[in-house]
Design a protein around this motif. Structure first.
Motif, mmCIF file in Angstrom:
data_model
loop_
_atom_site.group_PDB
_atom_site.id
_atom_site.type_symbol
_atom_site.label_atom_id
_atom_site.label_comp_id
_atom_site.label_asym_id
_atom_site.label_seq_id
_atom_site.Cartn_x
_atom_site.Cartn_y
_atom_site.Cartn_z
ATOM 1 N N LYS A 391 -23.181 12.720 2.984
ATOM 2 C CA LYS A 391 -21.653 12.278 2.707
ATOM 3 C C LYS A 391 -21.332 10.730 3.012
ATOM 4 C CE LYS A 391 -17.090 14.433 3.441
ATOM 5 N NZ LYS A 391 -16.512 15.542 4.080
ATOM 6 N N GLU A 393 -23.380 8.434 2.859
ATOM 7 C CA GLU A 393 -23.902 7.599 1.852
ATOM 8 C C GLU A 393 -23.140 7.579 0.408
ATOM 9 O OE1 GLU A 393 -28.573 6.777 1.329
ATOM 10 O OE2 GLU A 393 -27.957 8.868 1.294
ATOM 11 N N ARG A 394 -22.652 8.833 0.099
ATOM 12 C CA ARG A 394 -21.997 8.782 -1.178
ATOM 13 C C ARG A 394 -20.488 8.297 -1.047
ATOM 14 N NH1 ARG A 394 -17.965 12.753 -2.069
ATOM 15 N NH2 ARG A 394 -18.875 14.267 -0.420
ATOM 16 N N TYR A 395 -19.807 8.388 0.066
ATOM 17 C CA TYR A 395 -18.738 7.579 0.122
ATOM 18 C C TYR A 395 -18.997 6.037 0.045
ATOM 19 C CZ TYR A 395 -16.002 11.496 1.914
ATOM 20 O OH TYR A 395 -15.149 12.564 2.111
ATOM 21 N N ARG A 396 -20.018 5.609 0.752
ATOM 22 C CA ARG A 396 -20.166 4.042 0.496
ATOM 23 C C ARG A 396 -20.549 3.576 -0.930
ATOM 24 N NH1 ARG A 396 -19.503 -0.759 2.982
ATOM 25 N NH2 ARG A 396 -21.489 -2.279 2.486
ATOM 26 N N LYS A 397 -21.252 4.433 -1.631
ATOM 27 C CA LYS A 397 -21.535 4.160 -3.203
ATOM 28 C C LYS A 397 -20.264 4.194 -4.007
ATOM 29 C CE LYS A 397 -26.405 5.699 -3.000
ATOM 30 N NZ LYS A 397 -27.500 6.404 -3.137
ATOM 31 N N GLU A 398 -19.332 5.441 -3.523
ATOM 32 C CA GLU A 398 -18.269 5.518 -4.494
ATOM 33 C C GLU A 398 -17.262 4.570 -4.460
ATOM 34 O OE1 GLU A 398 -18.298 10.286 -4.567
ATOM 35 O OE2 GLU A 398 -16.918 9.341 -3.305
ATOM 36 N N SER A 399 -17.320 3.829 -3.434
ATOM 37 C CA SER A 399 -16.295 2.456 -3.076
ATOM 38 C C SER A 399 -17.033 1.352 -2.423
ATOM 39 C CB SER A 399 -15.260 3.198 -2.155
ATOM 40 O OG SER A 399 -14.184 2.143 -1.901
ATOM 41 N N SER A 400 -17.757 0.590 -3.468
ATOM 42 C CA SER A 400 -18.609 -0.463 -2.905
ATOM 43 C C SER A 400 -17.803 -1.899 -2.656
ATOM 44 C CB SER A 400 -19.662 -0.685 -3.886
ATOM 45 O OG SER A 400 -20.605 -1.764 -3.372
ATOM 46 N N CYS A 407 -16.355 -2.773 4.505
ATOM 47 C CA CYS A 407 -16.254 -1.722 3.629
ATOM 48 C C CYS A 407 -14.848 -1.931 2.966
ATOM 49 C CB CYS A 407 -16.259 -0.290 4.532
ATOM 50 S SG CYS A 407 -14.726 -0.315 5.329
ATOM 51 N N THR A 408 -14.518 -1.137 1.948
ATOM 52 C CA THR A 408 -13.294 -1.389 1.369
ATOM 53 C C THR A 408 -11.966 -0.922 2.126
ATOM 54 O OG1 THR A 408 -13.578 0.883 0.354
ATOM 55 C CG2 THR A 408 -14.396 -0.918 -0.932
#
Length: 425
Positions: A391, A393-400, A407-408
């Motif tokens: 989860k 890792e996915r959050y990081r990729k979804e909002s680079s 972070c964003t």
């Protein structure tokens, strides 16, 4: 073959005790002494050859259990085995087979064969389908025969609702409850007693049950038939009267060298959680406490994994030893694969939070490593330390972000980034 408790009392350190000692960072002798005293259990059926033993109890990491199993409405064996594989991948220490329909023996055999985690079951759930009889036509000997079948198959611990005897049932009838008896096994036994006029067979023939457990070294998990199914019913006379009987049965089991866990309440308001743990430990002589939730409010169907994690963290910090997961589907349906994952993450969070509070060696060090990775803005290290890597890792990729050292959420205003720049001068 003798039981873990018998060998511990005789001064023998078993292979299972050494394994637990290595996992917990304690001496084998300390594990042996606590098994002797009954303050920890090592559920390890002689016939469960794929088992990687775990200890449950005083001074050990809080363990978690995942409930699974086939039912009349959802009898897909393969889908349940997929949940088993997920639970094992997520390092659940125990899986309970709650199957009550269809190919229960096949499912149990495959589960035990593939699982290094300890396996529990509730033979009462299986009795009606296994025996193919009406409830009131089942004899005490037939109930015991189902328990022995589960033990022979290799189950490491069995939930037995032996505390709801005729006296406890009388207390229940005199208590005005909102949700009556919500335990499935407890309600079946109460109905059997009412229909037949007989004493609870697991209470009346408790010595015969101990014979079975001794033969296979099965741990008894004394089920709480009168657990509260709403916070309005928590800590009432029925619950406490059953707990007193469970304490008496614990001592009877220990005299026969049978290991015992005590199961705890389901719905408990936050301010009574610690009291419930203390009562169980006191009345049941320090036996390991295995708790469902507890759910600290009744108003959150669809989110009961959260309500139970709140109660579970507090219970673990107060001395509960073993937490049963609750999924978002609780009270609503059989959980899906995603529900199982959410339930496991929530209960592991609760167990870990409790371990920090209890001062379990190594618990706070995990958090320290995560905090250092955050300060270092080391995303890969953070993902590796995360309870559920996917989860974050996915959050990081979804909002680079534009800059990888932020972070964003904060961008260039990231406090970690700023302080690293200033402190490194």
């Amino acid at each position: 073959m003798s039981t873990q408790m018998e060998r511990a009392k005789n001064g023998v350190i078993t292979t299972e005790m050494r394994t637990v000692a290595d996992k917990e960072g304690l001496s084998s002798e300390e594990i042996r002494l606590r098994v002797t005293a009954g303050s920890i259990v090592i559920p390890a059926n002689h016939n469960h050859t794929s088992l990687s033993p775990e200890g449950v109890g005083l001074g050990l990491k809080t363990k978690i259990n995942v409930n699974l199993g086939i039912s009349p409405e959802c009898a897909n064996l393969e889908s349940e085995l997929a949940k088993v594989r997920m639970a094992l991948d997520m390092k659940a220490e125990a899986i309970m087979d709650l199957s009550n329909y269809g190919k229960t023996i096949e499912f149990r055999h495959r589960l035990i064969e593939m699982s290094p985690a300890m396996i529990g079951s509730v033979p009462m759930y299986d009795a009606l389908g296994y025996l193919d009889k009406k409830l009131e036509d089942i004899t005490p000997q037939e109930f015991l025969a189902v328990v022995e079948q589960h033990a022979r198959d290799g189950v490491d611990f069995v939930t037995i609702h032996a505390g709801i005897n005729k006296e406890t049932a009388q207390h229940f009838r005199q208590t005005s409850r909102v949700t009556n008896i919500v335990s499935r096994g407890g309600s079946l036994l109460y109905a059997w007693m009412e229909l037949t006029g007989q004493e609870n067979p697991f209470y009346e023939y408790f010595d015969d049950l101990l014979d079975i457990c001794t033969k296979y070294d099965v741990t008894i998990s004394l089920g709480d038939a009168c657990r509260p199914g709403s916070i309005a019913d928590a800590t009432d006379g029925a619950q406490i009267s059953e707990l007193i009987v469970m304490g008496e049965l614990t001592q009877r089991a220990w005299r026969r060298n049978v290991q015992v866990m005590i199961e705890g309440p389901g719905h408990v308001p936050l301010h009574e959680v610690v009291t419930n743990v203390q009562l169980a430990k006191k009345l049941c002589h320090g036996a390991p406490f295995y708790i469902l939730g507890p759910l600290v409010t009744d108003i959150a169907p669809g989110y009961d994994h959260i309500t139970s994690a709140i109660g579970g963290a507090l219970a673990a910090s107060a001395g509960a030893d073993f937490l049963c997961y609750v999924t978002p589907a609780e009270h609503l349906r059989l959980p899906t694969l995603d529900d199982v994952r959410e339930g496991i993450v929530a209960v592991k969070l609760a167990a870990h939070a409790g371990d920090i509070a209890k001062g379990i060696p190594g618990a706070a060090e995990w958090d320290r490593k995560m905090s250092q990775a955050r300060q270092d803005l080391n995303w890969e290290a953070m993902f590796g330390l995360a309870l559920d890597r996917g989860k974050p890792e996915r959050y990081r990729k979804e909002s680079s972000p534009e800059h990888q050292d932020s972070c964003t959420m904060c961008g260039e205003m990231c406090s970690m980034r700023l302080m690293n720049r200033i402190m490194d001068k």
